[in-house]
Design a protein around this motif. Structure first.
Motif, mmCIF file in Angstrom:
data_model
loop_
_atom_site.group_PDB
_atom_site.id
_atom_site.type_symbol
_atom_site.label_atom_id
_atom_site.label_comp_id
_atom_site.label_asym_id
_atom_site.label_seq_id
_atom_site.Cartn_x
_atom_site.Cartn_y
_atom_site.Cartn_z
ATOM 1 N N UNK A 61 0.845 -1.195 0.000
ATOM 2 C CA UNK A 61 0.000 0.000 0.000
ATOM 3 C C UNK A 61 0.882 1.248 0.000
ATOM 4 N N UNK A 62 1.657 1.422 -1.078
ATOM 5 C CA UNK A 62 2.697 2.432 -1.115
ATOM 6 C C UNK A 62 2.143 3.857 -1.113
ATOM 7 N N UNK A 63 1.065 4.095 -1.851
ATOM 8 C CA UNK A 63 0.509 5.450 -1.918
ATOM 9 C C UNK A 63 0.011 5.913 -0.551
ATOM 10 N N UNK A 64 -0.707 5.033 0.140
ATOM 11 C CA UNK A 64 -1.221 5.367 1.468
ATOM 12 C C UNK A 64 -0.079 5.631 2.438
ATOM 13 N N UNK A 65 0.976 4.828 2.335
ATOM 14 C CA UNK A 65 2.120 4.989 3.232
ATOM 15 C C UNK A 65 2.814 6.326 2.992
ATOM 16 N N UNK A 66 2.949 6.712 1.725
ATOM 17 C CA UNK A 66 3.550 8.015 1.414
ATOM 18 C C UNK A 66 2.739 9.153 2.018
ATOM 19 N N UNK A 67 1.412 9.087 1.880
ATOM 20 C CA UNK A 67 0.552 10.130 2.440
ATOM 21 C C UNK A 67 0.713 10.176 3.955
ATOM 22 N N UNK A 68 0.774 9.005 4.592
ATOM 23 C CA UNK A 68 0.960 8.943 6.053
ATOM 24 C C UNK A 68 2.265 9.607 6.452
ATOM 25 N N UNK A 69 3.345 9.328 5.729
ATOM 26 C CA UNK A 69 4.652 9.916 6.057
ATOM 27 C C UNK A 69 4.632 11.431 5.855
ATOM 28 N N UNK A 332 12.812 3.321 9.117
ATOM 29 C CA UNK A 332 11.419 3.660 9.381
ATOM 30 C C UNK A 332 11.340 4.757 10.434
ATOM 31 N N UNK A 333 12.148 4.636 11.472
ATOM 32 C CA UNK A 333 12.149 5.665 12.515
ATOM 33 C C UNK A 333 12.750 6.972 12.000
ATOM 34 N N UNK A 334 13.783 6.863 11.161
ATOM 35 C CA UNK A 334 14.400 8.069 10.612
ATOM 36 C C UNK A 334 13.400 8.898 9.816
ATOM 37 N N UNK A 335 12.509 8.218 9.072
ATOM 38 C CA UNK A 335 11.509 8.928 8.277
ATOM 39 C C UNK A 335 10.619 9.773 9.172
ATOM 40 N N UNK A 336 10.294 9.263 10.359
ATOM 41 C CA UNK A 336 9.429 9.999 11.283
ATOM 42 C C UNK A 336 10.196 11.032 12.110
ATOM 43 N N UNK A 337 11.512 11.083 11.939
ATOM 44 C CA UNK A 337 12.310 12.024 12.720
ATOM 45 C C UNK A 337 13.000 13.077 11.863
ATOM 46 N N UNK A 338 12.973 12.909 10.539
ATOM 47 C CA UNK A 338 13.696 13.820 9.666
ATOM 48 C C UNK A 338 13.121 15.232 9.746
ATOM 49 N N UNK A 339 13.971 16.226 9.546
ATOM 50 C CA UNK A 339 13.567 17.624 9.707
ATOM 51 C C UNK A 339 13.343 18.342 8.381
ATOM 52 N N UNK A 344 14.558 13.508 4.014
ATOM 53 C CA UNK A 344 13.698 12.330 3.904
ATOM 54 C C UNK A 344 13.939 11.606 2.583
ATOM 55 N N UNK A 345 14.130 12.381 1.514
ATOM 56 C CA UNK A 345 14.318 11.791 0.191
ATOM 57 C C UNK A 345 15.607 10.986 0.088
ATOM 58 N N UNK A 346 16.542 11.224 1.003
ATOM 59 C CA UNK A 346 17.816 10.499 0.975
ATOM 60 C C UNK A 346 17.752 9.170 1.716
ATOM 61 N N UNK A 352 12.507 3.559 -1.709
ATOM 62 C CA UNK A 352 11.836 2.328 -2.142
ATOM 63 C C UNK A 352 10.349 2.592 -2.359
ATOM 64 N N UNK A 353 9.707 3.233 -1.385
ATOM 65 C CA UNK A 353 8.268 3.486 -1.463
ATOM 66 C C UNK A 353 7.955 4.515 -2.542
ATOM 67 N N UNK A 354 8.770 5.571 -2.645
ATOM 68 C CA UNK A 354 8.542 6.599 -3.664
ATOM 69 C C UNK A 354 8.721 6.025 -5.070
ATOM 70 N N UNK A 355 9.722 5.157 -5.239
ATOM 71 C CA UNK A 355 9.934 4.503 -6.531
ATOM 72 C C UNK A 355 8.704 3.685 -6.911
ATOM 73 N N UNK A 356 8.160 2.932 -5.957
ATOM 74 C CA UNK A 356 6.975 2.111 -6.239
ATOM 75 C C UNK A 356 5.811 2.975 -6.697
ATOM 76 N N UNK A 357 5.561 4.075 -5.974
ATOM 77 C CA UNK A 357 4.422 4.940 -6.295
ATOM 78 C C UNK A 357 4.586 5.624 -7.650
ATOM 79 N N UNK A 358 5.779 6.183 -7.909
ATOM 80 C CA UNK A 358 5.968 6.926 -9.147
ATOM 81 C C UNK A 358 6.120 6.014 -10.361
ATOM 82 N N UNK A 359 6.706 4.839 -10.175
ATOM 83 C CA UNK A 359 6.799 3.892 -11.291
ATOM 84 C C UNK A 359 5.408 3.459 -11.738
#
Length: 401
Positions: A61-69, A332-339, A344-346, A352-359
């Motif tokens: 569920x990559x799209x939903x996960x991206x929105x959550x992040x 996973x924790x880093x994504x929720x802590x990035x400033x 975040x994009x790094x 992985x998730x962004x590649x899935x959604x955009x592909x």
């Protein structure tokens, strides 16, 4: 009969933190109910197990996960600006309750169920509007636009915001607000039954306070509890779209083959399908920061996955990206802590998730553009090819019969 007091908070407000501590000290509740589910409670307490990349790939569920992040990033960014950690008022409620030996009740719905119901409740245009509004909001906050957090607890402001949200996304508002109001009210009523002489202090977001209060005042208005907890079974529009695409492509090739315009035209029609899908899926993969191996894989498989409703190019690209990037458990924790979004994009797991959604987006766009431009590319008259092809197919079929 048990007494219930509701404290409405803003999730990134120092005043709300102080208000919660004061309410517990003065009200002396027998139980503190908080707007959390077990998984968010564990995350707030730093006790949650971080999902592995395999967990993420299995859910798909990559799209939903991206929105959550992105939603979490937006809330965290606002928190940075006002100097308060998101969820600080919930953490304060937990700390005060534990310090005083007061039991804690987790009264919110499972976040996984809420997100599934939310995403599946949105139509395609609502999803586009929601993602666009989220991107615009993040851009505004990143550019330093200030938000009056305390005003978000004023009932008039809350009513205005809720009304706008319902106009913007009625299905989203129903899932994120109305259903959770009802779920929390069900839980609070259950606490009243279990502790008939006790006092319950409920700490919830200010936007939920009025809805919960209305349900508590009129329990007959509550929907059945099981209707709020079932995982959604949405209509399989994506699969239907996939089957329609497969049928149209097969019909197009058959029409060209039977129209007599030449086998070279049929070959070009097939090659354009491969090239358009592969190129767009690969370009979108690279735009997401994907590895060249992932883009190459997308180019090779996009034409096939676009004809299979049960498979998507983005899933395969994500698998390759995960094997190349090897995201560590800490991602996973880093994504929720990035400033920042650039940081975040790094993060490999985010890639992985962004590649899935955009592909997947690239492949879908390839399908749309193919059917729009295939006849100009082939330099043939679509009316002639389709009418002649259908006539010849019918003649051939009736001849067999």
């Amino acid at each position: 009969m048990a007494e219930i007091r509701i404290v409405g908070t803003a999730h990134v407000s120092q005043h709300s933190v102080d208000e919660v501590r004061t309410a517990i000290e003065e009200y002396k509740p027998d139980i503190v109910a908080i707007e959390l589910d077990p998984s968010r409670f564990a995350a707030l307490k730093k006790q949650a197990r971080d999902p592995t990349v395999n967990d993420v790939l299995e859910v798909k569920n990559f799209n939903s996960l991206l929105v959550q992040w992105l939603l979490a990033y937006l809330q965290r960014k606002i928190g940075f600006d006002v100097g308060v950690e998101p969820g600080a008022e919930m953490k304060a409620a937990i700390e005060e309750a534990e310090k005083r030996g007061i039991p804690i009740a987790l009264v919110d719905r499972d976040i996984r169920v809420t997100l599934l119901r939310f995403w599946n409740s949105l139509g395609i245009f609502e999803k586009i509007k929601m993602v666009w509004a989220l991107i615009v909001s993040i851009a505004e906050v990143d550019n330093g636009e200030k938000i009056d957090i305390e005003s978000l607890k004023d009932q008039d402001v809350i009513d205005m915001v809720m009304e706008e949200f319902r106009k913007f996304s009625p299905n989203g508002a129903r899932t994120l607000i109305d259903e959770r109001d009802a779920f929390i009210a069900h839980q609070l009523i259950l606490l009243k039954v279990q502790r008939p002489e006790g006092r319950v202090l409920a700490v919830v977001g200010a936007g939920h306070r009025q809805g919960i209060t209305n349900h508590l005042d009129n329990p007959a208005s509550l929907p059945p509890f099981d209707s709020l907890t079932r995982e959604p079974k949405s209509f399989p529009w994506a699969k239907i779209f996939g089957f329609v695409v497969t049928f149209l492509f097969a019909f197009l090739l058959a029409a060209i083959a039977f129209s007599g315009v030449g086998w070279n035209v049929l070959l070009y029609a097939f090659l354009f399908w491969v090239i358009i899908h592969g190129t767009l899926a690969a370009v979108f993969t690279l735009a997401a920061g994907g590895h060249p191996y992932s883009a190459l894989t997308c180019f090779c498989v996009a034409w096939m996955t676009s004809l299979n409703p049960m498979l998507h190019a983005g899933w395969i690209a994500a698998y390759v990206e995960a094997r190349v990037r090897k995201p560590p458990l800490t991602d996973f924790r880093k994504i929720y802590e990035t400033e920042s979004l650039s940081d975040m994009a790094k993060i490999p797991l985010f890639k992985v998730v962004l590649v899935a959604a955009l592909a997947n987006l690239g492949s879908i766009l390839g399908t749309i553009l193919y059917f729009i431009f295939v006849f100009p590319l082939l330099k043939i008259d679509p009316g002639y090819v389709i009418s002649t092809g259908v006539h010849n197919m019918w003649t051939w079929f009736t001849g067999l019969v």
